[in-house]
Design a protein around this motif. Structure first.
Motif: not given
Lengths: 333, 143
Positions: A28-41, A250-264
């Motif tokens: 079970x992984x959240x969408x931002x997690x998948x996106x960040x882990x998969x280096x989607x940015x 905003x072209x995935x920038x918000x998803x990535x911000x969500x990912x960084x927050x989750x990572x913290x």
């Protein structure tokens, strides 16, 4: 026959398909997690690669890459297929479904009947999961639709073999083996580093941070080089790419911000929270850029906003993104 | 983007069929996802792209009715295709397709060829040769 598959909505199709497939196998992984882990940015502006006759500007990596990187990072084995013969592609799909395996696949959106008509351009990098069949109807989990959809065999065959830029050629993929214990932390670090490296060090000016500056330079020239009308259309295409369904804003920038927050939280690194805030700022700036651009092509301020100003805006964004990734690059466990 | 800033401008011609999932910060600074009902700049960008398509279609229609171009040219534009994309769907060469875009070559086409074009353009062969229908098609999004 219908596999018991949970359909979850996601901002972006590939994240969604990956998340839904992993969820099916108990990861079970959240969408931002998948996106960040998969280096989607990512960012790229490729003048030699055309969509609707205009240069492609993209805010994410090549289709299929996120799924590949996430599964590889977590040590999950996958099987992927590509076909020449449409009939064979459908038979192989039936075969997998009979074994109870949900299958992710690439499709073109132009012939996708449940899609609203205004989104139906010849765009061939959409992901869906097929998880069952009843006679002629296939059950489709499309992460951007709120409910489960169905497609007939003929319709599915058509979208899987759409033509044009980046034809899907019946590409499909499924998960074959999941390890007993999955550790996300090293995968996250690898994902972040990969993104930072790609954004900062690719020595071709079309990609990464340099790509934003490259776009800025070209955008400045558009009215002169292409004429007013074509410049507007090109600008429109950039905005469409930035905000088209599936970017989460905003072209995935918000998803990535969500990912960084989750990572913290996951990595116990509070300094990532600050970077998350910076990234939110970057996203907001991209949005401002979109607002300005929209005014520009509607000609609402009678030429008050020039292409020069838009280009300057992009340079600011590039500097800000660079700052974030210079810091992210140093991350380690 | 704050959660109360998530745009709800109304989607361009969709009437709530698709809502975008957006990520935004709530008042404690945590990211959550929420559904957005369209954003003006995005709608305008999409509108711009479609207006462009319609403009081309209308131009083609006039040329078809004037007897210069064939209905294939009209329906090709309506499907946002180019000769090379149509070539991929039909299997004919680009050269041949460009030839068939002219009315004087179109009228000589055999029924099998017309059927192939019709399939690629998502219409029936009868529709493809029906100029009255072509004249009456309203180029607009049904809402």
């Amino acid at each position: 026959m219908k596999i018991d598959f949970q359909h979850n909505l996601a901002a972006h199709c590939e994240n969604g398909v990956t998340a839904n497939l992993l969820n099916f196998y108990g990861v079970k992984l959240s969408e931002p997690m998948i996106f960040g882990m998969g280096s989607g940015y990512f960012f790229s502006h490729m003048p030699f690669y055309k969509l609707n006759g205009m240069a492609v500007t993209s805010f994410r990596v090549w289709p299929g890459v996120i799924f590949k990187r996430v599964t590889r990072g977590l040590g999950i084995q996958v099987k992927r297929y590509k076909f020449r013969n449409p009939e064979k592609a459908m038979e192989e799909l039936d075969h997998l479904l009979e074994k109870g395996i949900p299958v992710g696949m690439l499709v073109g959106v132009f012939h996708l009947p449940y899609f609203p008509k205004e989104y139906r351009f010849h765009f061939n990098a959409h992901n869906i999961t097929v998880f069952g069949r009843e006679g002629d109807r296939y059950f489709v989990s499309d992460p951007i639709m709120e409910h489960v959809e169905t497609l007939s065999r003929e319709e599915l065959r058509k979208v899987r073999f759409a033509r044009g830029t980046y034809p899907p050629r019946g590409r499909m993929y499924c998960i074959s083996k999941v390890p007993e214990k999955v550790d996300v932390r090293p995968a996250i670090i690898r994902g972040i580093r990969k993104t930072a490296k790609d954004m900062l060090t690719i020595p071709i000016p079309m990609f990464g941070i340099d790509g934003i500056r490259f776009l800025s330079g070209r955008l400045r020239q558009w009215p002169v080089k292409l004429g007013e009308k074509s410049a507007i259309l090109n600008l429109g295409q950039v905005i469409r790419m930035l905000e088209e369904i599936g970017t989460g804003g905003a072209g995935f920038r918000f998803i990535y911000a969500a990912f960084l927050q989750e990572c913290a939280e996951v990595l116990q690194k509070p300094w990532l929270n600050d970077l998350s805030k910076e990234m939110t700022g970057v996203g907001d700036q991209w949005r401002e850029f979109a607002v300005m651009a929209a005014r520009c092509f509607k000609n609402r301020d009678k030429g008050q906003i020039t292409y020069g100003q838009l280009a300057d805006r992009l340079l600011e964004i590039a500097d800000k993104e660079e700052k974030v990734f210079r810091q992210l690059r140093k991350i380690s466990l | 983007m704050k959660i109360d800033e998530v745009p709800q401008d109304g989607a361009y011609l969709i009437k709530g069929k698709i809502r975008d999932l957006c990520y935004a910060v709530d008042k404690d600074g945590h990211y959550t996802s929420t559904l957005s009902m369209g954003w003006k700049p995005k709608n305008e960008a999409m509108q711009l792209a479609w207006e462009q398509v319609y403009e081309h279609v209308e131009e083609k229609r006039q040329l078809v009715l004037a007897g210069k171009l064939s209905p294939i040219a009209f329906y090709m534009e309506l499907n946002i295709m180019t000769p090379s994309l149509l070539a991929e769907y039909t299997g004919y060469s680009r050269w041949k397709i460009k030839r068939h875009l002219k009315m004087k070559h179109f009228v000589k086409l055999r029924p099998e060829v017309l059927a192939k074009y019709a399939e690629a353009l998502n219409i029936t062969p009868a529709e493809l040769v029906d100029l009255e229908k072509l004249r009456e098609i309203v180029i607009k999004h049904e809402d």
